[in-house]
Design a protein around this motif. Structure first.
Motif, PDB file in Angstrom:
ATOM      1  N   PRO A   1       0.688  -1.340  -0.192  1.00 43.29           N
ATOM      2  CA  PRO A   1       0.103   0.077  -0.550  1.00 43.29           C
ATOM      3  C   PRO A   1       1.196   1.368  -0.237  1.00 43.29           C
ATOM      4  O   PRO A   1       1.780   1.023   0.471  1.00 43.29           O
ATOM      5  CB  PRO A   1      -0.680   0.051   1.244  1.00 43.29           C
ATOM      6  N   GLU A   2       0.342   2.114  -0.705  1.00 42.09           N
ATOM      7  CA  GLU A   2       1.017   3.766  -0.771  1.00 42.09           C
ATOM      8  C   GLU A   2       1.664   4.510   0.567  1.00 42.09           C
ATOM      9  O   GLU A   2       2.074   4.832   0.419  1.00 42.09           O
ATOM     10  CB  GLU A   2      -0.083   4.143  -1.774  1.00 42.09           C
ATOM     11  N   ASP A   3       0.833   3.920   1.989  1.00 38.49           N
ATOM     12  CA  ASP A   3       0.985   4.231   3.051  1.00 38.49           C
ATOM     13  C   ASP A   3       1.827   2.861   3.538  1.00 38.49           C
ATOM     14  O   ASP A   3       2.168   3.843   4.624  1.00 38.49           O
ATOM     15  CB  ASP A   3      -0.514   4.591   3.507  1.00 38.49           C
ATOM     16  N   ASP A   4       2.526   2.362   3.450  1.00 38.61           N
ATOM     17  CA  ASP A   4       3.378   1.553   3.890  1.00 38.61           C
ATOM     18  C   ASP A   4       4.714   2.302   3.968  1.00 38.61           C
ATOM     19  O   ASP A   4       5.164   3.283   3.271  1.00 38.61           O
ATOM     20  CB  ASP A   4       3.903   0.221   3.185  1.00 38.61           C
ATOM     21  N   LEU A   5       5.403   2.086   5.602  1.00 41.34           N
ATOM     22  CA  LEU A   5       6.953   3.089   5.741  1.00 41.34           C
ATOM     23  C   LEU A   5       7.661   2.475   4.751  1.00 41.34           C
ATOM     24  O   LEU A   5       8.118   3.828   4.696  1.00 41.34           O
ATOM     25  CB  LEU A   5       6.519   2.454   7.478  1.00 41.34           C
ATOM     26  N   ALA A   6       7.962   2.034   4.409  1.00 41.60           N
ATOM     27  CA  ALA A   6       8.774   1.843   3.349  1.00 41.60           C
ATOM     28  C   ALA A   6       8.402   2.321   2.049  1.00 41.60           C
ATOM     29  O   ALA A   6       9.275   3.025   1.090  1.00 41.60           O
ATOM     30  CB  ALA A   6       9.000   0.731   2.443  1.00 41.60           C
TER      31      ALA A   6
ATOM     32  N   ILE B   1       6.724   5.038   2.140  1.00 45.22           N
ATOM     33  CA  ILE B   1       6.936   7.099   2.578  1.00 45.22           C
ATOM     34  C   ILE B   1       8.353   7.284   2.577  1.00 45.22           C
ATOM     35  O   ILE B   1       8.782   7.513   2.555  1.00 45.22           O
ATOM     36  CB  ILE B   1       5.943   6.561   3.985  1.00 45.22           C
ATOM     37  N   HIS B   2       9.318   6.092   3.097  1.00 45.53           N
ATOM     38  CA  HIS B   2      10.742   5.976   3.379  1.00 45.53           C
ATOM     39  C   HIS B   2      11.266   6.763   2.087  1.00 45.53           C
ATOM     40  O   HIS B   2      11.823   7.972   1.972  1.00 45.53           O
ATOM     41  CB  HIS B   2      11.322   5.548   3.740  1.00 45.53           C
TER      42      HIS B   2
END
Length: 246
Positions: free
Chosen positions: A55-60, A62-63
């Motif tokens: 998903p686009e809100d996954d921390l990877a 986002i990083h």
């Protein structure tokens, strides 16, 4: 070596292996300031992660998005950079709403806030920069504690933003704290700059002797750390004081 690893992963049709090598290559290009190559590679990594169902809100995601926003800032694409930072900020705040103590989320939030604030500062948007520097500082205290190099860096940023807004008393408060705390980290590269910044702020208040002491300390630290840029700024500060009191 990375190209060899990539060919091997492609020969094996190892999807995650290919993505991993792209990511390492992207970070290497980023660290070497080859921003065009880094941008292309990071976008490839994002596309591969999303194609796999991440998903686009996954921390990877986002990083990587924070790094891409930073790249856009560095190459002068301000609109894309701002959109990227705001996208990351929104998603990180959503994560925090579910788990306010998640250290991974807080670390990314601090990074995003600091880079966004730095971009705003470089664009002379000092009021907005100060707002985000304050938030970054609060996150740093929560994640790293009071005694950390990151906290010292952000105290300097807060002092600089207040200086540009001509809030000299507040700037002196933050920079004095940064200089005092910085004594615990004598190897910090920018420690000389902090003293010079404090010296320049004290000049604005007419406190020339204190200013001279700080700029002299900044010059000493710059020499010890072989920081030429900091040394130049320290000399400018000292020359300014000399002209004011002569």
């Amino acid at each position: 070596m990375l190209h060899i690893a990539l060919r091997q992963a492609q020969t094996l049709q190892h999807y995650d292996g290919i993505t991993y090598v792209y990511d390492v290559m992207a970070n290497l290009a980023y660290d070497l300031n080859d921003f065009k190559k880094a941008e292309k590679l990071f976008i490839s990594v994002l596309k591969r992660l999303i194609a796999k169902g991440i998903p686009e809100d996954d921390l990877a995601v986002i990083h990587i998005s924070i790094k891409i926003a930073d790249i856009y800032d560095k190459i002068g694409n301000v609109e894309k950079a701002e959109n990227g930072y705001k996208f990351c900020l929104e998603n990180l705040q959503n994560h925090l709403a579910k788990d306010s103590e998640n250290q991974d989320v807080l670390q990314l939030l601090g990074l995003n806030l600091e880079k966004y604030a730095s971009m705003l500062f470089s664009r002379a948007q000092y009021t907005d920069a100060l707002k985000y520097f304050i938030q970054a500082y609060d996150v740093s205290i929560k994640v790293n504690g009071e005694d950390s190099e990151q906290t010292v860096v952000l105290l300097n940023d807060l002092g600089s933003a207040n200086y540009m807004l001509q809030k000299y008393d507040k700037a002196i408060e933050y920079l004095t704290k940064a200089a005092e705390l910085g004594k615990k980290f004598p190897d910090m590269i920018d420690l000389g700059f902090i003293h010079v910044n404090l010296g320049n702020t004290l000049i604005e208040k007419g406190l020339y002797e204190e200013a001279k002491n700080n700029c002299s300390e900044g010059e000493r630290l710059a020499k010890d750390g072989n920081n030429e840029e900091s040394m130049i700024e320290a000399k400018k500060c000292l020359e300014k004081i000399k002209s004011l009191i002569s």
